[in-house]
Design a protein around this motif. Structure first.
Motif, PDB file in Angstrom:
ATOM      1  N   VAL A   1      -6.030   1.059  -3.819  1.00 57.19           N
ATOM      2  CA  VAL A   1      -6.728  -0.035  -3.133  1.00 57.19           C
ATOM      3  C   VAL A   1      -7.056  -1.156  -4.111  1.00 57.19           C
ATOM      4  O   VAL A   1      -6.875  -2.343  -3.807  1.00 57.19           O
TER       5      VAL A   1
ATOM      6  N   TRP B   1      -6.513  -1.097   6.447  1.00 58.00           N
ATOM      7  CA  TRP B   1      -6.814  -1.607   5.098  1.00 58.00           C
ATOM      8  C   TRP B   1      -6.179  -2.986   4.920  1.00 58.00           C
ATOM      9  O   TRP B   1      -6.815  -3.899   4.393  1.00 58.00           O
TER      10      TRP B   1
ATOM     11  N   TYR C   1     -13.409   2.879   2.627  1.00 57.08           N
ATOM     12  CA  TYR C   1     -12.217   3.514   3.172  1.00 57.08           C
ATOM     13  C   TYR C   1     -12.387   5.038   3.153  1.00 57.08           C
ATOM     14  O   TYR C   1     -13.378   5.564   2.647  1.00 57.08           O
TER      15      TYR C   1
ATOM     16  N   LEU D   1       0.810  -1.222   0.000  1.00 56.19           N
ATOM     17  CA  LEU D   1       0.000   0.000   0.000  1.00 56.19           C
ATOM     18  C   LEU D   1       0.842   1.271   0.000  1.00 56.19           C
ATOM     19  O   LEU D   1       0.349   2.354  -0.333  1.00 56.19           O
TER      20      LEU D   1
ATOM     21  N   LYS E   1      -3.800   2.769   6.850  1.00 62.38           N
ATOM     22  CA  LYS E   1      -3.438   1.751   5.868  1.00 62.38           C
ATOM     23  C   LYS E   1      -3.225   0.393   6.527  1.00 62.38           C
ATOM     24  O   LYS E   1      -3.445  -0.647   5.904  1.00 62.38           O
TER      25      LYS E   1
END
Length: 358
Positions: free
Chosen positions: A270, A222, A213, A23, A219
């Motif tokens: 993403v 995520w 998100y 990411l 992150k």
């Protein structure tokens, strides 16, 4: 090349720290890697489905801070469709456009029991047997189980018997409880969401996975979210697709804390990382045009997405935020996909290609 990207491209399993490393990588490197992997999997075919979203009620007691659509019980703007009205609406849209799926999406309305959904699904199936019912979410399953003192399995079996084909992925947001306690403190836990999904998959009810998100998460959250989804997929093989979308500030309570949305580049990041994490194990990734706009959705097809989603006639949730929502017909979507150099393909509810527009 980063170690995490090497692991992703060699097919190794990625742990949350690996996903978090991905990411942080250069967006274009992610896009090149994810785009190439997608081309190998789908050979330039991009799917879509003509569908309708049936927002049968806006009454909800969960009161998520990010939602501008819901109204509390007895609010002057609250509504609940009768079964007859709902079926009439779906029938009219089908007669005009021809649809293959209806996504039944509303809220936790304390006046509705499982009998309402059973009658709705049975009537829709009797009237429109060619239209698949992609319905509800783990949130409604949990509510109905508590209301009727049934197990999740019993609720799902009754909904399946009534005609529900697949379970929607709503309520996933971020599957980390410290985030969920901030944005939706009255919603089920991440573990409960995953458990309902696992039970559904065990009953042969496939579903989709989602991610919202761009609010109070990081992150690392995520990465944990994506890892929990692929971990369940490896056990059940029950997820049909993955869709990520950006929180849209507007008329919701959460706008006070998060007044501006993240950039379109965030969706591309993403989507690309999701492709590298999911590979062909969870093959279908939607480009999510509804909240991110057409331009970003088109770019997402270059960054790992392979599905444009649906036409989404009658959708009411996004307009409640104050954003306008375009209406895309079948022909518009076909021409748009073709203009990007891809091969448009109309699919069914289970992502099986029904017609290739080559």
């Amino acid at each position: 090349m980063s170690q995490a990207l090497e692991k992703a491209l060699s097919g190794e399993e990625l742990k949350p720290p690996d996903i978090e490393e991905l990411l942080e990588l250069n967006l274009w490197d992610l896009g090149i890697a994810a785009g190439e992997l997608t081309r190998r999997l789908f050979n330039g075919v991009v799917t879509f489905i003509p569908n309708l979203i049936l927002n049968y009620t806006n009454v909800c007691t969960i009161a998520c801070s990010f939602c501008a659509f819901y109204r509390p019980p007895r609010h002057p703007e609250a509504y609940t469709m009768s079964v007859d009205y709902a079926v009439k609406l779906v029938t009219e849209v089908d007669s005009r456009f021809g649809i293959r799926q209806v996504l039944v999406q509303g809220g936790i309305n304390p006046e509705l029991g499982i009998e309402y959904y059973e009658e709705l699904f049975k009537t829709l199936k009797a009237k429109l047997p060619h239209v698949a019912i992609h319905g509800l979410s783990p949130i409604e399953v949990d509510y109905l189980a508590r209301k009727h003192r049934m197990s999740y399995r019993e609720v799902l079996e009754r909904l399946k018997a009534a005609g529900m084909d697949t379970l929607a992925g709503g309520g996933g947001e971020i599957l980390v409880d410290e985030v969920r306690r901030i944005i939706a403190p009255h919603k089920i836990s991440a573990e409960t969401w995953l458990r309902v999904m696992e039970i559904a998959h065990g009953l042969g009810i496939m579903s989709n996975a989602t991610m919202m998100y761009g609010h109070v998460e990081s992150k690392a959250h995520w990465a944990e979210h994506l890892y929990r989804i692929i971990s369940l997929q490896r056990r059940t093989h029950g997820f049909l697709s993955f869709t990520a979308w950006n929180f849209e500030p507007g008329n919701s309570e959460l706008t006070n804390k998060v007044p501006y949305p993240l950039t379109s580049a965030t969706l591309l990041r993403v989507v690309a990382v999701a492709r590298l994490v999911f590979k062909g194990e969870l093959p279908n990734i939607q480009s999510s045009w509804l909240t991110n706009g057409l331009d970003t959705a088109q770019l997402a097809l270059k960054f790992g997405a392979n599905d444009f989603g649906g036409t989404l006639y009658e959708e009411r949730v996004i307009p409640a935020t104050g954003l306008s929502k375009p209406v895309f017909t079948r022909d518009y979507v076909i021409n748009m996909i073709r203009s990007l150099g891809y091969k448009p393909a109309e699919r069914d509810n289970w992502y099986r290609v029904l017609k290739l527009y080559d």
